[in-house]
Design a protein around this motif. Sequence first.
Motif, PDB file in Angstrom:
ATOM      1  N   ILE A   1      16.344   2.016  -2.052  1.00  0.00           N
ATOM      2  CA  ILE A   1      16.268   1.067  -3.162  1.00  0.00           C
ATOM      3  C   ILE A   1      15.559  -0.210  -2.725  1.00  0.00           C
ATOM      4  CG2 ILE A   1      17.667  -0.410  -4.675  1.00  0.00           C
ATOM      5  CD1 ILE A   1      19.683   1.936  -4.763  1.00  0.00           C
ATOM      6  N   PHE A   2      15.787  -0.644  -1.496  1.00  0.00           N
ATOM      7  CA  PHE A   2      15.218  -1.910  -1.038  1.00  0.00           C
ATOM      8  C   PHE A   2      13.913  -1.745  -0.256  1.00  0.00           C
ATOM      9  CE2 PHE A   2      19.759  -2.829  -1.546  1.00  0.00           C
ATOM     10  CZ  PHE A   2      19.657  -3.834  -2.494  1.00  0.00           C
ATOM     11  N   ILE A   3      13.827  -0.741   0.607  1.00  0.00           N
ATOM     12  CA  ILE A   3      12.635  -0.502   1.430  1.00  0.00           C
ATOM     13  C   ILE A   3      12.343   1.004   1.387  1.00  0.00           C
ATOM     14  CG2 ILE A   3      11.572  -0.870   3.684  1.00  0.00           C
ATOM     15  CD1 ILE A   3      14.012  -2.703   4.304  1.00  0.00           C
ATOM     16  N   PRO A   4      11.673   1.495   0.347  1.00  0.00           N
ATOM     17  CA  PRO A   4      11.531   2.933   0.141  1.00  0.00           C
ATOM     18  C   PRO A   4      10.944   3.746   1.304  1.00  0.00           C
ATOM     19  CG  PRO A   4      10.867   1.768  -1.822  1.00  0.00           C
ATOM     20  CD  PRO A   4      11.109   0.734  -0.773  1.00  0.00           C
TER      21      PRO A   4
ATOM     22  N   PHE B   1       5.941  -0.713  -6.673  1.00  0.00           N
ATOM     23  CA  PHE B   1       7.197  -0.540  -5.943  1.00  0.00           C
ATOM     24  C   PHE B   1       8.083   0.544  -6.558  1.00  0.00           C
ATOM     25  CE2 PHE B   1      11.527  -1.661  -4.713  1.00  0.00           C
ATOM     26  CZ  PHE B   1      11.364  -1.794  -3.343  1.00  0.00           C
ATOM     27  N   LEU B   2       8.169   0.573  -7.875  1.00  0.00           N
ATOM     28  CA  LEU B   2       9.084   1.493  -8.559  1.00  0.00           C
ATOM     29  C   LEU B   2       8.765   2.968  -8.297  1.00  0.00           C
ATOM     30  CD1 LEU B   2      11.564   1.583 -10.368  1.00  0.00           C
ATOM     31  CD2 LEU B   2      10.034   1.620 -12.319  1.00  0.00           C
ATOM     32  N   PRO B   3       7.505   3.418  -8.376  1.00  0.00           N
ATOM     33  CA  PRO B   3       7.234   4.827  -8.070  1.00  0.00           C
ATOM     34  C   PRO B   3       7.585   5.203  -6.630  1.00  0.00           C
ATOM     35  CG  PRO B   3       5.382   3.892  -9.225  1.00  0.00           C
ATOM     36  CD  PRO B   3       6.307   2.760  -8.907  1.00  0.00           C
ATOM     37  N   GLY B   4       7.369   4.286  -5.701  1.00  0.00           N
ATOM     38  CA  GLY B   4       7.745   4.546  -4.311  1.00  0.00           C
ATOM     39  C   GLY B   4       9.243   4.704  -4.165  1.00  0.00           C
TER      40      GLY B   4
ATOM     41  N   ILE C   1      13.910   8.307  -3.363  1.00  0.00           N
ATOM     42  CA  ILE C   1      15.232   8.818  -3.754  1.00  0.00           C
ATOM     43  C   ILE C   1      15.147  10.314  -4.052  1.00  0.00           C
ATOM     44  CG2 ILE C   1      17.010   8.681  -5.524  1.00  0.00           C
ATOM     45  CD1 ILE C   1      16.454   5.643  -5.603  1.00  0.00           C
ATOM     46  N   TYR C   2      14.069  10.730  -4.705  1.00  0.00           N
ATOM     47  CA  TYR C   2      13.884  12.154  -4.997  1.00  0.00           C
ATOM     48  C   TYR C   2      13.810  12.986  -3.710  1.00  0.00           C
ATOM     49  CZ  TYR C   2      11.459  16.455  -6.179  1.00  0.00           C
ATOM     50  OH  TYR C   2      11.114  17.772  -6.280  1.00  0.00           O
TER      51      TYR C   2
ATOM     52  N   LEU D   1       2.637   5.048  -2.552  1.00  0.00           N
ATOM     53  CA  LEU D   1       3.228   4.730  -3.862  1.00  0.00           C
ATOM     54  C   LEU D   1       3.892   3.355  -3.854  1.00  0.00           C
ATOM     55  CD1 LEU D   1       4.793   8.166  -4.811  1.00  0.00           C
ATOM     56  CD2 LEU D   1       2.910   7.023  -5.979  1.00  0.00           C
ATOM     57  N   THR D   2       4.526   3.012  -2.744  1.00  0.00           N
ATOM     58  CA  THR D   2       5.190   1.714  -2.653  1.00  0.00           C
ATOM     59  C   THR D   2       4.177   0.578  -2.613  1.00  0.00           C
ATOM     60  OG1 THR D   2       7.042   2.732  -1.500  1.00  0.00           O
ATOM     61  CG2 THR D   2       6.850   0.357  -1.334  1.00  0.00           C
ATOM     62  N   LEU D   3       3.059   0.796  -1.930  1.00  0.00           N
ATOM     63  CA  LEU D   3       2.042  -0.255  -1.853  1.00  0.00           C
ATOM     64  C   LEU D   3       1.370  -0.502  -3.197  1.00  0.00           C
ATOM     65  CD1 LEU D   3       0.370   0.499   1.588  1.00  0.00           C
ATOM     66  CD2 LEU D   3       1.904  -1.382   1.006  1.00  0.00           C
TER      67      LEU D   3
END
Length: 54
Positions: free
Chosen positions: A13-16, A41-44, A49-50, A36-38
Amino acid sequence: MANERFVYIILAIFIPPLPVFLKYGCKEKFWLCLLLTLFFFLPGMIYAIYVLTK
């Protein structure tokens, strides 16, 4: 095992990319999560999590 999964999800949640790296190393899942995170943030976070829960 359940505590480890819980910690991974909290980290996701904080650092994917971090929990994906800790679980899988420098493989394609980590690089995709980092990319994705770069970009956004949300998709990463969702991808991390997936990957960690499947």
